[in-house]
Motif scaffolding. Sequence first.
Motif, PDB file in Angstrom:
ATOM      1  N   GLY A 190       0.835  -1.204   0.000  1.00 32.12           N
ATOM      2  CA  GLY A 190       0.000   0.000   0.000  1.00 32.12           C
ATOM      3  C   GLY A 190       0.862   1.243   0.000  1.00 32.12           C
ATOM      4  O   GLY A 190       2.046   1.182  -0.316  1.00 32.12           O
ATOM      5  N   VAL A 191       0.266   2.390   0.358  1.00 29.00           N
ATOM      6  CA  VAL A 191       1.005   3.660   0.360  1.00 29.00           C
ATOM      7  C   VAL A 191       1.868   3.716   1.622  1.00 29.00           C
ATOM      8  O   VAL A 191       1.347   3.762   2.728  1.00 29.00           O
ATOM      9  N   PRO A 192       3.186   3.683   1.493  1.00 25.35           N
ATOM     10  CA  PRO A 192       4.052   3.643   2.682  1.00 25.35           C
ATOM     11  C   PRO A 192       4.180   5.000   3.370  1.00 25.35           C
ATOM     12  O   PRO A 192       4.071   6.044   2.727  1.00 25.35           O
ATOM     13  N   GLU A 193       4.407   4.966   4.666  1.00 25.35           N
ATOM     14  CA  GLU A 193       4.682   6.187   5.423  1.00 25.35           C
ATOM     15  C   GLU A 193       6.072   6.709   5.017  1.00 25.35           C
ATOM     16  O   GLU A 193       6.948   5.921   4.647  1.00 25.35           O
ATOM     17  N   PRO A 194       6.278   8.036   5.135  1.00 22.33           N
ATOM     18  CA  PRO A 194       7.582   8.612   4.744  1.00 22.33           C
ATOM     19  C   PRO A 194       8.767   7.935   5.448  1.00 22.33           C
ATOM     20  O   PRO A 194       9.806   7.699   4.808  1.00 22.33           O
ATOM     21  N   GLU A 195       8.613   7.628   6.736  1.00 28.66           N
ATOM     22  CA  GLU A 195       9.741   7.005   7.446  1.00 28.66           C
ATOM     23  C   GLU A 195      10.078   5.639   6.850  1.00 28.66           C
ATOM     24  O   GLU A 195      11.242   5.230   6.829  1.00 28.66           O
ATOM     25  N   VAL A 196       9.054   4.935   6.400  1.00 31.74           N
ATOM     26  CA  VAL A 196       9.276   3.602   5.820  1.00 31.74           C
ATOM     27  C   VAL A 196       9.974   3.735   4.462  1.00 31.74           C
ATOM     28  O   VAL A 196      10.884   2.948   4.142  1.00 31.74           O
ATOM     29  N   ILE A 197       9.586   4.742   3.690  1.00 35.33           N
ATOM     30  CA  ILE A 197      10.277   4.989   2.411  1.00 35.33           C
ATOM     31  C   ILE A 197      11.761   5.212   2.675  1.00 35.33           C
ATOM     32  O   ILE A 197      12.629   4.618   2.020  1.00 35.33           O
ATOM     33  N   GLU A 198      12.069   6.046   3.660  1.00 36.39           N
ATOM     34  CA  GLU A 198      13.475   6.352   3.955  1.00 36.39           C
ATOM     35  C   GLU A 198      14.245   5.117   4.400  1.00 36.39           C
ATOM     36  O   GLU A 198      15.377   4.888   3.965  1.00 36.39           O
TER      37      GLU A 198
END
Length: 326
Positions: free
Chosen positions: A237-245
């Motif tokens: 799904g749409v990941p949280e910004p911290e997870v993207i990093e």
Amino acid sequence: MIDTDSARGCLLAGAAGDALGAPVEFRSWQHIERDFGPRGITDYTARGGYGLGAITDDTQMTLFTLEGLLRARERGTDPVEEVRLAYLDWYATQGGGVARRSGELVHDERLHARRAPGLTCLSALGKIAAGQQEVNDSKGCGGVMRVAPVALVAEPEASDREVFTLAGNLARLTHQHPSGYLSAGAFAVMVRALVASASVEEAVEAGLAALREVASEGDRGETERAVRAAVSLARTGVPEPEVIEQRLGGGWTGESALAIAVCAALCAPDLREGVRVAVNHSGDSDSTGSLTGNLLGARYGAEAIPPEWLGPLECRDLIEKLAERI
Ligand SMILES: [Mg+2]
């Protein structure tokens, strides 16, 4: 000849993503969230950045790439050489010492604005302008962020391998680590598949297939792993910004910027949401916004771009004019 709306969409959405991300390029997610709320930046802002709808070096260099490729097509000359000259024109706009001008874009004063230009691009072009051989090991995202036009100008009969190789060679003018130029090759193949109406999933697979076909295992490993990590993250799904990093990095390098763009393009239901996801993290937001805009604009065309992003977009007339020439 490719569908004009896909070409316009690719270029305009890339510029819009660049403009959306520009005010938060050097800001942490904590600061972005504090200033813009839990969804982060979702529209142009006059706060920070370079003004409402202002583009940066990513779009500037993309336009110079396009100008060089169009000149090569019109004159039947070598595209790498023409784009090299176009990049020297861009270098001149940024204050670099260049003996002569080759194109028209260099005379547009708006493109002379300095918008945090990539240092590797500046130093490599400085050497090239001085007639020296550039040798470096940079894998910054300054190679991948400018090559979408390779997909737009490619002849219909050109193979993915040829598109990959040309985009890689253009990136390699300034970025000589494999992850700096192979990411560019894979990205151009993805854009090309999208303008030919592939789904985002199919386009990503086409990019990976060309990467495997062209590059050795040692060279391609980092880029391949980054894109695969992006595909699996997008499935959640749409990941949280911290997870993207955590999972994909900050987009400062070629393979990381490509990974964030692939993830954002895959997980989002539309162009607006994809570009929002791409720019909201602590990393290189304008470059990841630009790449995601290129991908989703190629897929969905210019009508998918929110009108409030198109209206104030800097150099929109210039982009439209160049898109017409494609
Ligand atoms: Mg930039």
